[in-house]
Structures are given as structure tokens and as C-alpha cells.
Enzyme design. Sequence first.
Site, PDB file in Angstrom:
ATOM      1  N   ARG A 169      40.442  33.138  51.282  1.00  0.00           N
ATOM      2  CA  ARG A 169      40.551  34.491  51.087  1.00  0.00           C
ATOM      3  C   ARG A 169      40.871  35.145  52.499  1.00  0.00           C
ATOM      4  NH1 ARG A 169      41.481  32.402  46.841  1.00  0.00           N
ATOM      5  NH2 ARG A 169      40.414  32.878  44.902  1.00  0.00           N
ATOM      6  N   SER A 240      38.916  41.785  42.455  1.00  0.00           N
ATOM      7  CA  SER A 240      37.497  41.205  42.939  1.00  0.00           C
ATOM      8  C   SER A 240      37.347  41.978  44.220  1.00  0.00           C
ATOM      9  CB  SER A 240      37.447  39.813  43.409  1.00  0.00           C
ATOM     10  OG  SER A 240      38.055  38.944  42.438  1.00  0.00           O
ATOM     11  N   GLU A 335      36.345  42.273  49.867  1.00  0.00           N
ATOM     12  CA  GLU A 335      37.442  41.576  49.949  1.00  0.00           C
ATOM     13  C   GLU A 335      38.702  42.703  50.560  1.00  0.00           C
ATOM     14  OE1 GLU A 335      38.834  38.639  47.055  1.00  0.00           O
ATOM     15  OE2 GLU A 335      40.630  39.803  46.904  1.00  0.00           O
TER      16      GLU A 335
HETATM   17  P1  FAD Z   1      48.326  45.645  49.988  1.00  0.00           P
HETATM   18  O1  FAD Z   1      47.281  46.031  49.118  1.00  0.00           O
HETATM   19  O2  FAD Z   1      49.477  46.817  49.689  1.00  0.00           O
HETATM   20  O3  FAD Z   1      48.115  45.505  51.365  1.00  0.00           O
HETATM   21  C1  FAD Z   1      47.014  44.529  51.574  1.00  0.00           C
HETATM   22  C2  FAD Z   1      46.833  44.204  53.123  1.00  0.00           C
HETATM   23  O4  FAD Z   1      48.078  43.461  53.476  1.00  0.00           O
HETATM   24  C3  FAD Z   1      46.766  45.530  53.777  1.00  0.00           C
HETATM   25  O5  FAD Z   1      45.974  45.156  54.922  1.00  0.00           O
HETATM   26  C4  FAD Z   1      47.991  45.845  54.584  1.00  0.00           C
HETATM   27  O6  FAD Z   1      48.275  46.360  55.466  1.00  0.00           O
HETATM   28  C5  FAD Z   1      48.650  44.367  54.604  1.00  0.00           C
HETATM   29  N1  FAD Z   1      50.065  44.322  54.254  1.00  0.00           N
HETATM   30  C6  FAD Z   1      50.953  44.353  52.999  1.00  0.00           C
HETATM   31  N2  FAD Z   1      51.986  43.939  53.327  1.00  0.00           N
HETATM   32  C7  FAD Z   1      52.065  43.831  54.754  1.00  0.00           C
HETATM   33  C8  FAD Z   1      53.235  43.277  55.522  1.00  0.00           C
HETATM   34  N3  FAD Z   1      54.551  42.952  54.990  1.00  0.00           N
HETATM   35  N4  FAD Z   1      53.039  42.783  56.548  1.00  0.00           N
HETATM   36  C9  FAD Z   1      51.831  42.864  57.312  1.00  0.00           C
HETATM   37  N5  FAD Z   1      50.784  43.378  56.360  1.00  0.00           N
HETATM   38  C10 FAD Z   1      50.735  43.886  55.255  1.00  0.00           C
HETATM   39  N6  FAD Z   1      44.072  38.616  45.074  1.00  0.00           N
HETATM   40  C11 FAD Z   1      43.940  36.962  45.062  1.00  0.00           C
HETATM   41  O7  FAD Z   1      44.009  36.263  46.104  1.00  0.00           O
HETATM   42  N7  FAD Z   1      43.998  36.481  43.947  1.00  0.00           N
HETATM   43  C12 FAD Z   1      43.779  37.068  42.605  1.00  0.00           C
HETATM   44  O8  FAD Z   1      43.800  36.125  41.614  1.00  0.00           O
HETATM   45  C13 FAD Z   1      44.094  38.403  42.591  1.00  0.00           C
HETATM   46  N8  FAD Z   1      44.063  38.858  41.567  1.00  0.00           N
HETATM   47  C14 FAD Z   1      43.843  40.307  41.360  1.00  0.00           C
HETATM   48  C15 FAD Z   1      43.836  41.042  40.228  1.00  0.00           C
HETATM   49  C16 FAD Z   1      43.730  42.341  40.052  1.00  0.00           C
HETATM   50  C17 FAD Z   1      43.871  42.969  38.988  1.00  0.00           C
HETATM   51  C18 FAD Z   1      44.181  43.155  41.308  1.00  0.00           C
HETATM   52  C19 FAD Z   1      44.289  44.749  41.276  1.00  0.00           C
HETATM   53  C20 FAD Z   1      44.108  42.401  42.446  1.00  0.00           C
HETATM   54  C21 FAD Z   1      44.033  41.240  42.641  1.00  0.00           C
HETATM   55  N9  FAD Z   1      44.141  40.580  43.775  1.00  0.00           N
HETATM   56  C22 FAD Z   1      44.017  38.979  44.046  1.00  0.00           C
HETATM   57  C23 FAD Z   1      44.249  41.239  45.263  1.00  0.00           C
HETATM   58  C24 FAD Z   1      45.722  41.276  45.326  1.00  0.00           C
HETATM   59  O9  FAD Z   1      46.502  41.478  44.421  1.00  0.00           O
HETATM   60  C25 FAD Z   1      46.372  40.342  46.512  1.00  0.00           C
HETATM   61  O10 FAD Z   1      45.524  40.329  47.743  1.00  0.00           O
HETATM   62  C26 FAD Z   1      47.623  40.816  46.952  1.00  0.00           C
HETATM   63  O11 FAD Z   1      48.499  39.881  47.835  1.00  0.00           O
HETATM   64  C27 FAD Z   1      47.687  42.307  47.689  1.00  0.00           C
HETATM   65  O12 FAD Z   1      49.212  42.446  47.793  1.00  0.00           O
HETATM   66  P2  FAD Z   1      49.593  44.132  48.005  1.00  0.00           P
HETATM   67  O13 FAD Z   1      51.172  44.093  48.159  1.00  0.00           O
HETATM   68  O14 FAD Z   1      49.091  45.094  47.072  1.00  0.00           O
HETATM   69  O15 FAD Z   1      49.027  44.467  49.377  1.00  0.00           O
HETATM   70  P1  NAP Z   2      36.283  31.873  36.555  1.00  0.00           P
HETATM   71  O1  NAP Z   2      37.364  31.113  36.156  1.00  0.00           O
HETATM   72  O2  NAP Z   2      35.199  32.763  35.538  1.00  0.00           O
HETATM   73  O3  NAP Z   2      35.202  31.348  37.845  1.00  0.00           O
HETATM   74  C1  NAP Z   2      34.112  32.011  38.169  1.00  0.00           C
HETATM   75  C2  NAP Z   2      34.232  31.608  39.731  1.00  0.00           C
HETATM   76  O4  NAP Z   2      33.901  30.229  39.993  1.00  0.00           O
HETATM   77  C3  NAP Z   2      35.387  31.821  40.352  1.00  0.00           C
HETATM   78  O5  NAP Z   2      35.378  33.121  41.350  1.00  0.00           O
HETATM   79  C4  NAP Z   2      35.853  30.636  41.023  1.00  0.00           C
HETATM   80  O6  NAP Z   2      36.030  30.722  42.376  1.00  0.00           O
HETATM   81  C5  NAP Z   2      34.735  29.616  40.963  1.00  0.00           C
HETATM   82  N1  NAP Z   2      35.401  28.592  40.163  1.00  0.00           N
HETATM   83  C6  NAP Z   2      35.457  28.203  38.883  1.00  0.00           C
HETATM   84  N2  NAP Z   2      35.797  26.848  38.685  1.00  0.00           N
HETATM   85  C7  NAP Z   2      35.715  26.229  40.149  1.00  0.00           C
HETATM   86  C8  NAP Z   2      36.078  24.901  40.172  1.00  0.00           C
HETATM   87  N3  NAP Z   2      36.501  23.987  39.522  1.00  0.00           N
HETATM   88  N4  NAP Z   2      36.026  24.732  41.779  1.00  0.00           N
HETATM   89  C9  NAP Z   2      35.669  25.742  42.180  1.00  0.00           C
HETATM   90  N5  NAP Z   2      35.273  26.785  42.371  1.00  0.00           N
HETATM   91  C10 NAP Z   2      35.678  27.136  40.953  1.00  0.00           C
HETATM   92  O7  NAP Z   2      36.852  33.124  37.678  1.00  0.00           O
HETATM   93  P2  NAP Z   2      37.482  34.367  37.178  1.00  0.00           P
HETATM   94  O8  NAP Z   2      36.945  35.494  37.870  1.00  0.00           O
HETATM   95  O9  NAP Z   2      38.189  34.449  35.846  1.00  0.00           O
HETATM   96  O10 NAP Z   2      38.893  34.374  38.127  1.00  0.00           O
HETATM   97  C11 NAP Z   2      39.960  33.265  38.093  1.00  0.00           C
HETATM   98  C12 NAP Z   2      40.585  32.891  39.275  1.00  0.00           C
HETATM   99  O11 NAP Z   2      41.476  34.010  39.511  1.00  0.00           O
HETATM  100  C13 NAP Z   2      39.801  32.813  40.494  1.00  0.00           C
HETATM  101  O12 NAP Z   2      40.366  31.687  41.330  1.00  0.00           O
HETATM  102  C14 NAP Z   2      39.682  34.045  41.070  1.00  0.00           C
HETATM  103  O13 NAP Z   2      39.505  33.733  42.487  1.00  0.00           O
HETATM  104  C15 NAP Z   2      41.125  34.459  40.927  1.00  0.00           C
HETATM  105  N6  NAP Z   2      41.119  36.150  40.692  1.00  0.00           N
HETATM  106  C16 NAP Z   2      41.066  36.776  41.939  1.00  0.00           C
HETATM  107  C17 NAP Z   2      40.912  37.927  42.112  1.00  0.00           C
HETATM  108  C18 NAP Z   2      40.872  38.846  43.599  1.00  0.00           C
HETATM  109  O14 NAP Z   2      41.120  40.060  43.251  1.00  0.00           O
HETATM  110  N7  NAP Z   2      40.907  38.185  44.486  1.00  0.00           N
HETATM  111  C19 NAP Z   2      40.812  38.909  40.890  1.00  0.00           C
HETATM  112  C20 NAP Z   2      40.677  38.217  39.442  1.00  0.00           C
HETATM  113  C21 NAP Z   2      40.986  36.724  39.755  1.00  0.00           C
HETATM  114  P3  NAP Z   2      37.341  31.148  43.082  1.00  0.00           P
HETATM  115  O15 NAP Z   2      37.290  32.714  43.011  1.00  0.00           O
HETATM  116  O16 NAP Z   2      37.002  30.869  44.780  1.00  0.00           O
HETATM  117  O17 NAP Z   2      38.536  30.611  42.674  1.00  0.00           O
END
Ligand code: FAD
Ligand code: NAP
Length: 342
Positions: A169, A240, A335
Site C-alpha cells: 500500500r 481501511s 492509510e
Molecule cells: P483520491 O482519494 O482522489 O486520491 C488519493 C491520493 O492520490 C491523493 O494523494 C491524490 O493527490 C493522489 N492522486 C489522485 N489522482 C492522482 C493523479 N492523477 N496524479 C497524481 N496523484 C493523484 N484501496 C486499496 O488499495 N484496496 C482496497 O481494497 C480498497 N478498498 C476500498 C473500499 C472503500 C469502501 C473505500 C472508500 C476505499 C477503498 N480503498 C482501497 C482506497 C481507495 O479506493 C484507493 O486508494 C483508490 O486508489 C483511491 O482512488 P481515488 O481516485 O479516489 O484517489
Molecule cells: P479479510 O479477508 O477479512 O482478511 C483480514 C486481513 O488479513 C486482511 O487485511 C488481509 O491483509 C489479511 N489476509 C487475509 N488472508 C491473507 C492471506 N492468505 N495472506 C496474507 N494476508 C491475508 O480482509 P477484509 O478486510 O475483508 O478485506 C479484504 C481485502 O480487501 C484485503 O486484501 C484488504 O486489503 C482489501 N481492502 C482494502 C481496503 C482499503 O481501503 N485499503 C478496504 C477494504 C478492503 P491485506 O489487507 O494485506 O490483504
Amino acid sequence: MDAVAPEISTNVALTDMNTLRVSASAEYFCRLSSVDLVQPVLQFARARGLTVTALGGGSNLVLAGDIKGLVVVLDIKGIDVLASENERLDVRFGAGECWHTMVEHCLDQGWYGLENLSLIPGNMGAAPIQNIGAYGVELSDLFVSLDAIEIATGQERVFNREDCEFGYRDSVFKQRLQNQYLITAVTLRLSRQPQININYPALKDALGGLQASPQQISDAVCQIRQQKLPDPAVTANVGSFFTNPKVSEEQALSLISLHPNMPWHVQPDGRYKIPAAWLIEKCGFKGQRYGNVSVHQHQALVLVNHGGTGLEVLVLADKIVQAVADEFGIDLVIEPRVYGRE
Ligand code: FAD
Ligand code: NAP
């Protein structure tokens, strides 16, 4: 420059442009639908000494106050196949393509590899910033390069995978090149052969442990996410709020002896990844409300805004960080990116 200046508005409300639905405004704001408009807009900002902040779907940031300078939404569309050889193909996506719509488009075309990343909110341009990941797949697994423009100089630059310094991330754009480039396009390597990865227990369970098609994997990911995660269109959140901490083997074994039920995942580098949601729940925060903000009742990693400010959300985040540090000796890291905090 004059032709562009009228498209730059002042004092624009960003409330509907961030999924925490925090009320804040941009001093200057513009939406660019073409890469040709980037240079004149950067010149406009440079001439006035304005900082430039990129905004995508606003799903991974916290607006702690109004944003000084120019906020730019890169709404550049386009999906182009750059190279195609046997089952592999390199596809360039404009930064303004909606991530999930793009995943669906690729599935329709028979271009595979993105299924586990279904239903992540936001746009293509933001995906490299934190190397988005879910269910065992990260953007960096498919990443070829990105096109960017340096804000300070207007210089165009192509970043390959090594240049991006992708981590968990994380990328160079969250670290030493933070806020220095506008990403205009991202190129991914996809495959006409299905790439099946159903190692994550929740996904494997949903699919009954059987082999599945890419479409079935995408459908299962969407279904799990819709059941577990609050829809930002209904419940204001940024997904998250903390990344999962990775600790040394020594610290992990000591914690496991104290908390035998604590889940953990050994990483390729030997460190142990501990789910932040478990730590937060153990500290008693899950489902708790503090004034205008709360910790989601089903997913302790998600902070929900009920009409509060970005600062109120950050105060709750700090409280959680402190409690987890006191209880487990682990420093949680926020994050989403924070803007507007003086
Ligand atoms: P923004 O929130 O608009 O921006 C995020 C950052 O990127 C800021 O610093 C901004 O300045 C920069 N940025 C945006 N666009 C550009 C550009 N074109 N050039 C340079 N910088 C830029 N993330 C995960 O990794 N995994 C997930 O599973 C995941 N699940 C999510 C679930 C939910 C319900 C929500 C609300 C969020 C989740 N996220 C997850 C976080 C988010 O969706 C991602 O990080 C996504 O990539 C953000 O995109 P955005 O366009 O909304 O970025
Ligand atoms: P989950 O499946 O309940 O698992 C809980 C945590 O354990 C996750 O965060 C995941 O890490 C880790 N995990 C589970 N199985 C794993 C494996 N086999 N090997 C290594 N790590 C493992 O998680 P959840 O909250 O429902 O989310 C599901 C997936 O969506 C995850 O990958 C999570 O990162 C992603 N997610 C991200 C965001 C965001 O905003 N960043 C929001 C929602 C969901 P990791 O998170 O490192 O994968």
C-alpha cells in the site's frame, strides 16, 4: 494560458468530491479532460505561486481543512492497446478512467488479471499512489509504466515499475515524490489466459474452494465487499483507515504467546502481518461512536463520518493509534493521505 484561465474556478466546495463527505473547499479548482490542458494549467499555478493537488475520486484522502492553491481533477479518459503478443497485452488507461468500470471493461474484452481488484473505488490515476491491493493481488503485479508530468517544471516523465518503488500500500508517490507529479495515464500488462488467484480464505470460501472463471471471481469479490464494507455513496468513509502492521518475528511470537487467538500472516521477508482490524477491535473501538464519527460496526478498520469534520475523524484515528500502541506496542499507520492540516 488565457484560454484555460476561465475554466479555473475559485472557492469550490469539495464536499461531494471526497467519500468522507467532509466539508472543505479548494482555493482554485479545475477539471482537465485532456492531457494538452495540463501544461497551461501548471503555468497558471506557477505564475501565481500556487501549490497543486491532484484529486481523483476522493476515496483515499482526509480533508482536514480547506485546500490552498489549485486542486486538479485529471478526468483524462482513454483505453488503448499498446502491444499484443500471444496471450499478453499491454493496455494504457487514462488517469480519469473509473477503476471498477475499467475492471468490468477488461473482463468483457477477455483481458484478465484484475478480477481480485474489483469494486475498489476511485480512478486509474490514483491506483499507483498506494499500489492498490485486495485479495492477494496488487497493482504492481500488473504494472508496466505510468505517464506523469512534474508539477514544478512541467516536464513529462515515464515511470517504470522500479521507478515507482512499490511497497505494501505504498509507492514513491506517497514518500519522497509526494505531491510532485500528476499521473496522466497508467499502462498494465493483462492476459488473455485467466490468472486465477483464490488463496484468500474469504474468496476461496465464497467460491466453494472450486476453480472459477475470472468473471466468477470478480462477482464473488463484489459480493463479499458489498456484504462487508459500507458503500461510500450511503455511508461516508475512505475504506481501511490504517494499513496492516508488519512486525518482527520476535515481536510477533511474544504477542502470540500473550494473545493466542491473534491472526497473523508471515510475509516473504519473514515479518508477520497482523490485521489492524483485530487490534482495533481488541481495544474496544468496533461499533463505537464518538460525537460525529464512529468505528464501523462490521469492520473496525473503517472510520465513518456522520457529518463531522476531517479533524474530528483524525482525532478518533489518533485515539485508536494511541490505544493500540499502549496495548500491543504496535504503531498503526494511517492509510489515506491528509490534506489541509496546517
Ligand atoms: P483520491 O482519494 O482522489 O486520491 C488519493 C491520493 O492520490 C491523493 O494523494 C491524490 O493527490 C493522489 N492522486 C489522485 N489522482 C492522482 C493523479 N492523477 N496524479 C497524481 N496523484 C493523484 N484501496 C486499496 O488499495 N484496496 C482496497 O481494497 C480498497 N478498498 C476500498 C473500499 C472503500 C469502501 C473505500 C472508500 C476505499 C477503498 N480503498 C482501497 C482506497 C481507495 O479506493 C484507493 O486508494 C483508490 O486508489 C483511491 O482512488 P481515488 O481516485 O479516489 O484517489
Ligand atoms: P479479510 O479477508 O477479512 O482478511 C483480514 C486481513 O488479513 C486482511 O487485511 C488481509 O491483509 C489479511 N489476509 C487475509 N488472508 C491473507 C492471506 N492468505 N495472506 C496474507 N494476508 C491475508 O480482509 P477484509 O478486510 O475483508 O478485506 C479484504 C481485502 O480487501 C484485503 O486484501 C484488504 O486489503 C482489501 N481492502 C482494502 C481496503 C482499503 O481501503 N485499503 C478496504 C477494504 C478492503 P491485506 O489487507 O494485506 O490483504
